[in-house]
Design an enzyme around this catalytic site. Structure first.
Site, PDB file in Angstrom:
ATOM      1  N   PHE A 101       0.845  -1.197   0.000  1.00 40.00           N
ATOM      2  CA  PHE A 101       0.000   0.000   0.000  1.00 40.00           C
ATOM      3  C   PHE A 101       0.873   1.238   0.000  1.00 40.00           C
ATOM      4  CE2 PHE A 101       1.024  -0.656   4.409  1.00 40.00           C
ATOM      5  CZ  PHE A 101       1.029   0.597   4.994  1.00 40.00           C
ATOM      6  N   CYS A 102       0.292   2.358  -0.475  1.00 33.73           N
ATOM      7  CA  CYS A 102       0.990   3.640  -0.435  1.00 33.73           C
ATOM      8  C   CYS A 102       0.190   4.569   0.472  1.00 33.73           C
ATOM      9  CB  CYS A 102       1.160   4.209  -1.845  1.00 33.73           C
ATOM     10  SG  CYS A 102      -0.392   4.572  -2.686  1.00 33.73           S
ATOM     11  N   ALA A 103       0.237   5.865   0.233  1.00 32.03           N
ATOM     12  CA  ALA A 103      -0.391   6.821   1.141  1.00 32.03           C
ATOM     13  C   ALA A 103      -1.901   6.647   1.239  1.00 32.03           C
ATOM     14  CB  ALA A 103      -0.064   8.247   0.698  1.00 32.03           C
ATOM     15  N   ARG A 145      -3.674   4.137  -1.173  1.00 28.93           N
ATOM     16  CA  ARG A 145      -4.167   3.045  -2.021  1.00 28.93           C
ATOM     17  C   ARG A 145      -3.582   1.687  -1.665  1.00 28.93           C
ATOM     18  NH1 ARG A 145      -2.543   5.650  -7.560  1.00 28.93           N
ATOM     19  NH2 ARG A 145      -1.298   6.938  -6.163  1.00 28.93           N
TER      20      ARG A 145
END
Length: 497
Positions: free
Chosen positions: A25-27, A29
């Site tokens: 995952f990112c910030a 999503r």
């Protein structure tokens, strides 16, 4: 819906645990690499309250926009019994961070993607900054708190600060002082280099010993009479080395790691694998620290200063154009990831000039983006559209209080054809306010890197100009969307099915 229930629904929607090859995952999503992307049930995923949007990617990659709760949902998915039995969960540095299908279509239109190295360059910038967005946001809120106290005259920061407030300064200054080390770490991971090696090389130029070189008797100082810049040159074994303070630098670690990747791979080739642990780090340090101190460091500082000075010239000599240009460009730069160089320049401006002049006009775009989301939320309340109400309310909260535009962009704006035509007038109107009201102040400036949210309004100067500009930028698209809608007739019909 609980995190566990949402996790189960998401896992079911992407085809089950057996369909998950990698997950990270990112910030905002969840990022999946699937065994078969064709079996994903997008309609089922969109119906999950926690899901703000789904973004299919090229191949079998898939992204699901969650927002600020993405970390909790990620952990809930990992904790499901089926994941431990039927899928392999990879660490973030092993997962693909390729762009979504929407970005690919935009690139293929000629904006980006025809030249592979340009595409890779922006991905390199993006992935070097993305993991530290959280600490940057946290630091910016501490700065905002101090700015509020100062603006309300509750604490006087204009004189000498007390020991307590000096200590508070360490809470945010740590992020920006050691930013080059953080960027070097992330950039190294992106290029598959030992990240601690990249961090150590950048850290060498920030040690007390390196700082001591600036004050030694053998170091000479010269002052540029036009720019007022002091240049210090240290004598290192008879070789002249331009000394710089590298705290807060952005371009230096990015250039250094790109060169380090070449050196690192070369060393891996010439040394047997059984001695890699000893000799590859040793020669990497021995080569890259002097190379960075003598060449890459001064080059990176020079690039940052010249780019910043160029934009400063435009802001000082054509402030009207600058105030309109930035908010009108950002709506097209952010979806493509092309905004990262400007973000890097903001940090560089604060380091070299002591202030930044890009974030004010950029805030206009952000609030126009959030205003469009607010308009969508009002329509969803009027139409009692539960799914869109949840998507818009989550995206609006992430924007207004966190300054994060991704949930709005990927969850709403880029999915409906008419949103941009309602949002751009807000960008123009807010930029026009800064151009007119801020003309006597040479624009809106800030001495801190801050995510442009409601909480960080006090860090901008003049604050009243910035507040009026973002209010106008917010209200215009909100009203346009509320009265003129954000959907075509076909999109309206599709939402009613």
């Amino acid at each position: 819906m609980s995190n566990k229930a949402a996790a189960e629904k998401i896992l079911e929607g992407i085809g089950g645990a057996s369909n998950v090859k990698f997950m990270t995952f990112c910030a905002t999503r969840l990022r999946f690499e699937l065994n078969d992307g064709s079996i994903v049930n997008k309609e089922a995923l969109d119906a999950i309250p926690e899901v703000m949007g789904c973004v299919p990617q090229s191949g079998d990659r898939y992204q699901i926009v969650i927002g600020g709760a993405v970390g909790n949902i990620y952990n809930a998915i990992k904790a499901l019994p089926s994941m431990s039995d039927g899928a392999e969960s990879a660490a973030e540095d092993n997962a693909s961070a390729s762009n979504d299908e929407l970005k690919s279509s935009l690139r293929s239109s000629g904006v980006r993607g025809k030249v592979q190295w340009i595409d890779a360059f922006f991905e390199y910038l993006s992935d070097s900054f993305r993991p530290i967005l959280g600490v940057l946001l946290g630091a910016s809120l501490i700065i905002a708190l101090a700015a509020v106290l100062d603006a309300l005259h509750l604490v006087d920061f204009r004189g000498e600060k007390s020991a307590g407030w000096v200590f508070v300064d360490t809470m945010w200054h740590t992020v920006f002082y050691f930013l080059p080390i953080m960027i070097a770490y992330n950039a190294s991971k992106k290029l598959n280099v030992d990240p601690w090696l990249g961090a150590a090389i950048m850290g060498a130029l920030m040690t007390p010993e390196f700082q001591k070189l600036a004050t030694m008797a053998s170091t000479t100082s010269t002052v540029d009479p036009e720019l007022g810049i002091t240049t210090k040159v240290a004598d290192i074994f008879g070789f002249a080395m331009q000394w710089n303070d590298y705290s807060g630098q952005v371009f230096v670690p990015l250039i250094m790691v790109a060169v380090l990747a070449l050196v690192y791979r070369f060393l891996q080739k010439i040394f047997p694998e059984n001695v890699h642990m000893v000799f590859v780090p040793f020669f990497s340090l021995a080569i890259m620290i002097p190379l960075t101190a003598f060449l890459i460091g001064p080059l990176g500082v020079w690039i940052g200063i010249d780019l910043g000075n160029g934009l400063a010239w435009l802001n000082n000599n054509a402030p009207f154009v600058f105030a309109l240009l930035i908010p009108m460009l950002y709506p097209f730069l952010v979806p493509l990831g092309l905004h990262w160089p400007l973000n890097a320049l903001m940090l560089m401006n604060i380091q070299t000039l002591g202030y930044d002049f890009i974030q004010g006009p950029m805030g206009v775009w952000n609030f126009a983006c959030f205003g469009a989301t607010a308009g969508v939320l009002l329509i969803s309340l009027r139409e009692k559209d539960k799914t869109m109400r949840q998507t818009a309310s989550g995206a609006l909260a992430a924007g207004l209080f966190g300054g994060i535009s991704e949930p709005s962009l990927y969850g709403i704006h880029l999915r409906f054809k008419r949103v941009y035509s309602r949002m751009l007038p807000g960008c123009f109107a807010g930029g026009l306010v800064i151009a007119i009201l801020g003309s006597q102040y040479q624009g809106v400036k800030t001495t801190a890197f801050a995510f442009t949210s409601l909480l960080t309004i006090p860090v901008f100067n003049p604050m009243w100009v910035y507040a009026v500009a973002i209010a106008v930028a917010f209200i215009v698209p909100m009203l346009l969307i509320f009265f003129m809608d954000y959907r075509t007739e076909e999109e309206k019909a599709a939402t009613k099915k």
